[in-house]
Design a protein around this motif. Structure first.
Motif, PDB file in Angstrom:
ATOM      1  N   GLY A 173      27.598 -26.795  45.537  1.00  0.00           N
ATOM      2  CA  GLY A 173      28.605 -26.416  45.472  1.00  0.00           C
ATOM      3  C   GLY A 173      28.758 -24.667  45.845  1.00  0.00           C
ATOM      4  N   PRO A 174      29.638 -23.592  46.176  1.00  0.00           N
ATOM      5  CA  PRO A 174      29.616 -22.947  46.099  1.00  0.00           C
ATOM      6  C   PRO A 174      29.640 -22.534  44.413  1.00  0.00           C
ATOM      7  CG  PRO A 174      30.588 -23.325  47.456  1.00  0.00           C
ATOM      8  CD  PRO A 174      30.826 -24.179  46.902  1.00  0.00           C
ATOM      9  N   ALA A 175      29.969 -21.642  43.661  1.00  0.00           N
ATOM     10  CA  ALA A 175      29.317 -20.558  42.271  1.00  0.00           C
ATOM     11  C   ALA A 175      30.539 -19.774  42.843  1.00  0.00           C
ATOM     12  CB  ALA A 175      28.231 -21.298  42.065  1.00  0.00           C
ATOM     13  N   ILE A 176      30.177 -18.600  40.620  1.00  0.00           N
ATOM     14  CA  ILE A 176      31.499 -17.672  41.929  1.00  0.00           C
ATOM     15  C   ILE A 176      30.347 -16.363  41.545  1.00  0.00           C
ATOM     16  CG2 ILE A 176      32.814 -15.802  40.178  1.00  0.00           C
ATOM     17  CD1 ILE A 176      34.345 -19.039  40.356  1.00  0.00           C
ATOM     18  N   GLY A 177      30.649 -15.459  42.501  1.00  0.00           N
ATOM     19  CA  GLY A 177      30.046 -14.271  42.925  1.00  0.00           C
ATOM     20  C   GLY A 177      29.379 -14.103  44.052  1.00  0.00           C
ATOM     21  N   GLY A 178      29.578 -13.392  44.992  1.00  0.00           N
ATOM     22  CA  GLY A 178      29.119 -12.675  45.797  1.00  0.00           C
ATOM     23  C   GLY A 178      29.356 -11.512  46.508  1.00  0.00           C
ATOM     24  N   GLN A 179      28.651 -11.023  47.708  1.00  0.00           N
ATOM     25  CA  GLN A 179      29.028 -10.502  48.795  1.00  0.00           C
ATOM     26  C   GLN A 179      29.543 -10.473  49.912  1.00  0.00           C
ATOM     27  OE1 GLN A 179      25.191  -8.030  48.756  1.00  0.00           O
ATOM     28  NE2 GLN A 179      24.572  -9.238  46.977  1.00  0.00           N
ATOM     29  N   ARG A 180      30.531  -9.054  50.508  1.00  0.00           N
ATOM     30  CA  ARG A 180      30.772  -9.322  51.873  1.00  0.00           C
ATOM     31  C   ARG A 180      30.310  -8.301  52.273  1.00  0.00           C
ATOM     32  NH1 ARG A 180      30.816 -14.071  50.028  1.00  0.00           N
ATOM     33  NH2 ARG A 180      32.066 -15.493  50.318  1.00  0.00           N
ATOM     34  N   GLY A 181      30.160  -8.474  53.447  1.00  0.00           N
ATOM     35  CA  GLY A 181      30.018  -6.883  54.239  1.00  0.00           C
ATOM     36  C   GLY A 181      29.898  -6.784  55.995  1.00  0.00           C
ATOM     37  N   VAL A 182      30.402  -5.716  56.274  1.00  0.00           N
ATOM     38  CA  VAL A 182      30.063  -4.985  58.093  1.00  0.00           C
ATOM     39  C   VAL A 182      28.812  -4.265  57.615  1.00  0.00           C
ATOM     40  CG1 VAL A 182      30.893  -4.789  59.870  1.00  0.00           C
ATOM     41  CG2 VAL A 182      32.262  -6.660  57.491  1.00  0.00           C
ATOM     42  N   ILE A 183      28.132  -4.177  58.734  1.00  0.00           N
ATOM     43  CA  ILE A 183      27.127  -3.251  59.198  1.00  0.00           C
ATOM     44  C   ILE A 183      27.027  -3.469  60.536  1.00  0.00           C
ATOM     45  CG2 ILE A 183      24.917  -4.611  59.689  1.00  0.00           C
ATOM     46  CD1 ILE A 183      23.310  -2.855  57.909  1.00  0.00           C
ATOM     47  N   VAL A 184      27.412  -2.111  61.443  1.00  0.00           N
ATOM     48  CA  VAL A 184      27.566  -1.659  62.686  1.00  0.00           C
ATOM     49  C   VAL A 184      26.666  -0.962  63.461  1.00  0.00           C
ATOM     50  CG1 VAL A 184      29.458  -0.742  64.327  1.00  0.00           C
ATOM     51  CG2 VAL A 184      29.728  -2.243  62.371  1.00  0.00           C
ATOM     52  N   ARG A 185      25.974  -1.489  64.982  1.00  0.00           N
ATOM     53  CA  ARG A 185      25.508   0.163  64.724  1.00  0.00           C
ATOM     54  C   ARG A 185      26.012   0.858  66.257  1.00  0.00           C
ATOM     55  NH1 ARG A 185      22.929   1.463  69.516  1.00  0.00           N
ATOM     56  NH2 ARG A 185      22.869  -1.151  70.485  1.00  0.00           N
ATOM     57  N   LYS A 186      25.834   2.131  66.110  1.00  0.00           N
ATOM     58  CA  LYS A 186      26.394   3.163  66.943  1.00  0.00           C
ATOM     59  C   LYS A 186      25.299   3.770  67.210  1.00  0.00           C
ATOM     60  CE  LYS A 186      29.621   3.717  69.622  1.00  0.00           C
ATOM     61  NZ  LYS A 186      30.477   3.001  70.428  1.00  0.00           N
ATOM     62  N   GLY A 187      24.955   3.940  68.786  1.00  0.00           N
ATOM     63  CA  GLY A 187      24.323   4.457  69.329  1.00  0.00           C
ATOM     64  C   GLY A 187      23.149   4.314  68.281  1.00  0.00           C
ATOM     65  N   ARG A 188      22.490   5.857  67.651  1.00  0.00           N
ATOM     66  CA  ARG A 188      20.732   6.035  66.584  1.00  0.00           C
ATOM     67  C   ARG A 188      21.332   5.353  65.106  1.00  0.00           C
ATOM     68  NH1 ARG A 188      19.138  10.899  65.453  1.00  0.00           N
ATOM     69  NH2 ARG A 188      20.548  12.687  65.799  1.00  0.00           N
ATOM     70  N   ALA A 189      22.701   5.484  64.984  1.00  0.00           N
ATOM     71  CA  ALA A 189      23.407   5.540  63.411  1.00  0.00           C
ATOM     72  C   ALA A 189      23.509   4.174  63.121  1.00  0.00           C
ATOM     73  CB  ALA A 189      24.593   6.025  63.278  1.00  0.00           C
ATOM     74  N   LEU A 190      23.037   2.969  62.166  1.00  0.00           N
ATOM     75  CA  LEU A 190      23.792   2.112  61.187  1.00  0.00           C
ATOM     76  C   LEU A 190      24.526   2.853  60.146  1.00  0.00           C
ATOM     77  CD1 LEU A 190      20.670   0.059  60.569  1.00  0.00           C
ATOM     78  CD2 LEU A 190      22.748   0.158  62.427  1.00  0.00           C
ATOM     79  N   VAL A 191      26.332   2.020  59.970  1.00  0.00           N
ATOM     80  CA  VAL A 191      26.847   1.480  59.142  1.00  0.00           C
ATOM     81  C   VAL A 191      27.278   0.714  58.380  1.00  0.00           C
ATOM     82  CG1 VAL A 191      27.903   3.778  60.557  1.00  0.00           C
ATOM     83  CG2 VAL A 191      29.126   1.573  60.544  1.00  0.00           C
ATOM     84  N   SER A 192      27.145   1.067  56.857  1.00  0.00           N
ATOM     85  CA  SER A 192      27.904  -0.324  56.669  1.00  0.00           C
ATOM     86  C   SER A 192      28.780  -0.467  55.420  1.00  0.00           C
ATOM     87  CB  SER A 192      26.220  -1.186  55.998  1.00  0.00           C
ATOM     88  OG  SER A 192      25.490  -0.230  54.950  1.00  0.00           O
ATOM     89  N   TYR A 193      29.139  -1.469  54.939  1.00  0.00           N
ATOM     90  CA  TYR A 193      30.663  -1.775  54.042  1.00  0.00           C
ATOM     91  C   TYR A 193      30.471  -2.756  53.728  1.00  0.00           C
ATOM     92  CZ  TYR A 193      32.248   3.173  55.754  1.00  0.00           C
ATOM     93  OH  TYR A 193      32.129   4.098  56.624  1.00  0.00           O
ATOM     94  N   THR A 194      30.335  -2.238  52.051  1.00  0.00           N
ATOM     95  CA  THR A 194      30.213  -3.809  50.844  1.00  0.00           C
ATOM     96  C   THR A 194      30.673  -4.038  49.909  1.00  0.00           C
ATOM     97  OG1 THR A 194      29.413  -5.842  50.309  1.00  0.00           O
ATOM     98  CG2 THR A 194      28.072  -3.453  49.887  1.00  0.00           C
ATOM     99  N   GLN A 195      30.930  -5.269  50.044  1.00  0.00           N
ATOM    100  CA  GLN A 195      31.869  -5.633  48.541  1.00  0.00           C
ATOM    101  C   GLN A 195      30.925  -6.647  47.524  1.00  0.00           C
ATOM    102  OE1 GLN A 195      36.188  -5.778  48.328  1.00  0.00           O
ATOM    103  NE2 GLN A 195      36.066  -3.910  49.835  1.00  0.00           N
ATOM    104  N   ALA A 196      30.995  -6.355  46.064  1.00  0.00           N
ATOM    105  CA  ALA A 196      30.478  -7.585  45.913  1.00  0.00           C
ATOM    106  C   ALA A 196      32.027  -7.982  44.636  1.00  0.00           C
ATOM    107  CB  ALA A 196      29.350  -7.450  45.057  1.00  0.00           C
ATOM    108  N   ARG A 197      31.813  -9.209  44.857  1.00  0.00           N
ATOM    109  CA  ARG A 197      34.050 -10.015  44.054  1.00  0.00           C
ATOM    110  C   ARG A 197      32.648 -11.067  43.340  1.00  0.00           C
ATOM    111  NH1 ARG A 197      37.670  -7.097  43.864  1.00  0.00           N
ATOM    112  NH2 ARG A 197      37.994  -5.009  45.718  1.00  0.00           N
ATOM    113  N   GLU A 198      33.846 -11.334  42.420  1.00  0.00           N
ATOM    114  CA  GLU A 198      33.235 -13.331  42.013  1.00  0.00           C
ATOM    115  C   GLU A 198      34.414 -13.843  42.806  1.00  0.00           C
ATOM    116  OE1 GLU A 198      35.060 -13.731  38.126  1.00  0.00           O
ATOM    117  OE2 GLU A 198      33.213 -12.873  36.999  1.00  0.00           O
TER     118      GLU A 198
END
Length: 228
Positions: A173-198
């Motif tokens: 079952g799920p326990a407390i804690g994890g990460q949620r992120g989004v990563i996008v490729r546009k042309g020859r770039a990768l951009v990413s945003y993430t958060q780690a919370r409970e």
């Protein structure tokens, strides 16, 4: 340090899926913009100062130095949103990397922009990251394990939503804690945003801020010469 902070600091690396008269004035502004962006066009060049969305804020003093901290790095650190090492990385051909992180009690946020020498190199890096996250399983101690997975979304040229969640080894079952992120490729770039919370479960709202920032940066990186 709690489990979320340990995962963010250790597994993610601090550093994981985040341009006289009116004519003269216009000419000066154009020249300044071209000069500012020129670095990202050449191998070994750097991203312009304060190009990342949260970079300007990161350079300001924090209100509570003992409880919160911003960091800015131009090192070629491993890609954000990589919670564990699985196999050999094929992340090659970087020109510029910048990572901005924010750490506070129960919170970890990261923004990262990576410019590659070619679109092919950026595609390969994203495919490699998906493979590594999909095979991720980290022992968090106390009968807790973290597992990762990705899901394709429609942003930029390619994009994925990244989910890393802690689970109880005994009942799965799920326990407390994890990460949620989004990563996008546009042309020859990768951009990413993430958060780690409970986090204790996965919800669409977990990705709202990361998705908003990723969409904005996916447009902004195209202001850099030759990226898109």
């Amino acid at each position: 340090m709690n489990r979320v902070a340990k995962m963010a600091a250790g597994a993610l690396t601090a550093l994981v899926l985040t341009g006289g008269g009116a004519a003269a004035t216009a000419a000066t502004g154009t020249a300044a913009t071209a000069e500012q962006h020129a670095g990202a066009e050449k191998p070994g060049g750097k991203l312009p100062r304060n190009f990342l969305l949260h970079e300007s804020q990161a350079r300001k003093p924090v209100k509570h130095p003992g409880e919160e901290k911003w960091t800015i790095s131009d090192r070629h650190e491993r890609l954000n949103l990589s919670p564990c090492d699985v196999g050999r990385s094929t992340d090659r051909g970087r020109v510029s990397t910048r990572t901005v992180t924010y750490t506070a009690l129960e919170v970890y946020q990261a923004e990262q922009v990576v410019i590659y020498r070619s679109e092919r190199a950026a595609r390969t890096a994203l495919a490699d990251l998906r493979r590594r996250i999909g095979g991720c399983e980290v022992d968090q101690g106390d009968q807790v394990i973290a597992k990762g997975r990705t899901k394709k979304i429609k942003v930029g040229d390619q994009a994925v939503r990244v989910i890393v969640q802690n689970y109880d080894r005994r009942d799965a079952g799920p326990a407390i804690g994890g990460q949620r992120g989004v990563i996008v490729r546009k042309g020859r770039a990768l951009v990413s945003y993430t958060q780690a919370r409970e986090y204790s479960g996965v919800h669409a709202s977990d990705f709202r801020r990361q998705l908003k920032d990723a969409r904005k940066m996916a447009v902004k990186v195209c202001s850099l010469p030759g990226v898109c």
